[in-house]
Design a protein around this motif. Sequence first.
Motif, PDB file in Angstrom:
ATOM      1  N   ALA A  93     -89.306  -3.170  54.895  1.00 35.10           N
ATOM      2  CA  ALA A  93     -89.695  -2.873  53.510  1.00 35.10           C
ATOM      3  C   ALA A  93     -91.194  -2.587  53.419  1.00 35.10           C
ATOM      4  O   ALA A  93     -92.014  -3.301  53.997  1.00 35.10           O
ATOM      5  CB  ALA A  93     -89.330  -4.036  52.599  1.00 35.10           C
ATOM      6  N   GLY A  94     -91.535  -1.527  52.691  1.00 35.96           N
ATOM      7  CA  GLY A  94     -92.941  -1.172  52.554  1.00 35.96           C
ATOM      8  C   GLY A  94     -93.159  -0.207  51.407  1.00 35.96           C
ATOM      9  O   GLY A  94     -92.241   0.479  50.969  1.00 35.96           O
ATOM     10  N   ILE A  95     -94.385  -0.185  50.903  1.00 36.05           N
ATOM     11  CA  ILE A  95     -94.757   0.758  49.856  1.00 36.05           C
ATOM     12  C   ILE A  95     -96.115   1.355  50.209  1.00 36.05           C
ATOM     13  O   ILE A  95     -96.845   0.822  51.042  1.00 36.05           O
ATOM     14  CB  ILE A  95     -94.830   0.094  48.461  1.00 36.05           C
ATOM     15  N   VAL A  96     -96.439   2.474  49.552  1.00 38.83           N
ATOM     16  CA  VAL A  96     -97.761   3.080  49.689  1.00 38.83           C
ATOM     17  C   VAL A  96     -98.307   3.277  48.286  1.00 38.83           C
ATOM     18  O   VAL A  96     -97.808   4.128  47.534  1.00 38.83           O
ATOM     19  CB  VAL A  96     -97.708   4.431  50.421  1.00 38.83           C
ATOM     20  N   ASN A  97     -99.286   2.487  47.914  1.00 36.10           N
ATOM     21  CA  ASN A  97     -99.903   2.629  46.597  1.00 36.10           C
ATOM     22  C   ASN A  97    -101.271   1.970  46.625  1.00 36.10           C
ATOM     23  O   ASN A  97    -101.403   0.773  46.382  1.00 36.10           O
ATOM     24  CB  ASN A  97     -99.027   2.016  45.508  1.00 36.10           C
ATOM     25  N   GLU A  98    -102.280   2.757  46.930  1.00 37.03           N
ATOM     26  CA  GLU A  98    -103.642   2.228  47.032  1.00 37.03           C
ATOM     27  C   GLU A  98    -104.163   1.728  45.691  1.00 37.03           C
ATOM     28  O   GLU A  98    -105.044   0.869  45.646  1.00 37.03           O
ATOM     29  CB  GLU A  98    -104.576   3.300  47.586  1.00 37.03           C
TER      30      GLU A  98
END
Length: 267
Positions: A93-98
């Motif tokens: 599980a992972g996300i990309v949102n700086e």
Amino acid sequence: MQVENKTALITGGANGIGFACATELLRNGAAHVAILDLATSPGVESALKLNAEFGEGRGIFIVCDVTKAREFEAAFAKTTDEFGGLDIVINNAGIVNESMWELMIDVNLKAVVRGTILGLQHLGKDRGGKGGVIVNIASVAGLDPFDWFPVYAAAKHGVVGLSRSFGATYHYEKTGVRVIAICPSFTETRFSADGGNDFGPFVDRGLVINKLMQQPLQKPEVVGKALVEIVQRGESGSVWISENSEPVCEVFIPNRFSLMASSKMRK
């Protein structure tokens, strides 16, 4: 370890790399997979797809927010109760949102730490388990600087360090659990589809979108196949790259002390 007749738990398993891993494990003879994902994910449909292809009851969907400790612990317990044990844990599980960097750290690093610890508690021979394998999905951004997504890179560097450390001989000899990291390059996922909305305030959005569009993308199935290979033959503490649809390969990360010794010898 062969994957035949083994049971796997996969976080973020409803789509993308996680679903590809579930599919490839079952295709190579795994007995069961539990895919963990959010209630808003296509988890129900994904489990139905797995059962339609591989047989009824081979896959189950468990609603789980990996940032919530009790839900994560309950998902492990449900998997072992449902299938009578657990052999393989994939922390994907992972996300990309700086712009939401605290949540990104919670999902991409803290949840991987928790998933690794839960895996060791359920699989470890020192805890009454049979041993097994934990694979943590990192990224090539966990090996090199990634100027477009600095916090994402920091989290993925942490995943690599965590996996190498828990994969060390000291832990493996006690637990019988191999801990491995795999670092995919750019892959066709939700990140590649809408990553342009997730930049922080420190980069030129237009410039980065242009560069992202120039990156070659590999299919999630490539990473799924790579995962099966490293589950079967990867040594504990090893780090692997799945890049540009090429065969998976191990990364050599030199020990700092050996580098220091070599430097002194050259003087």
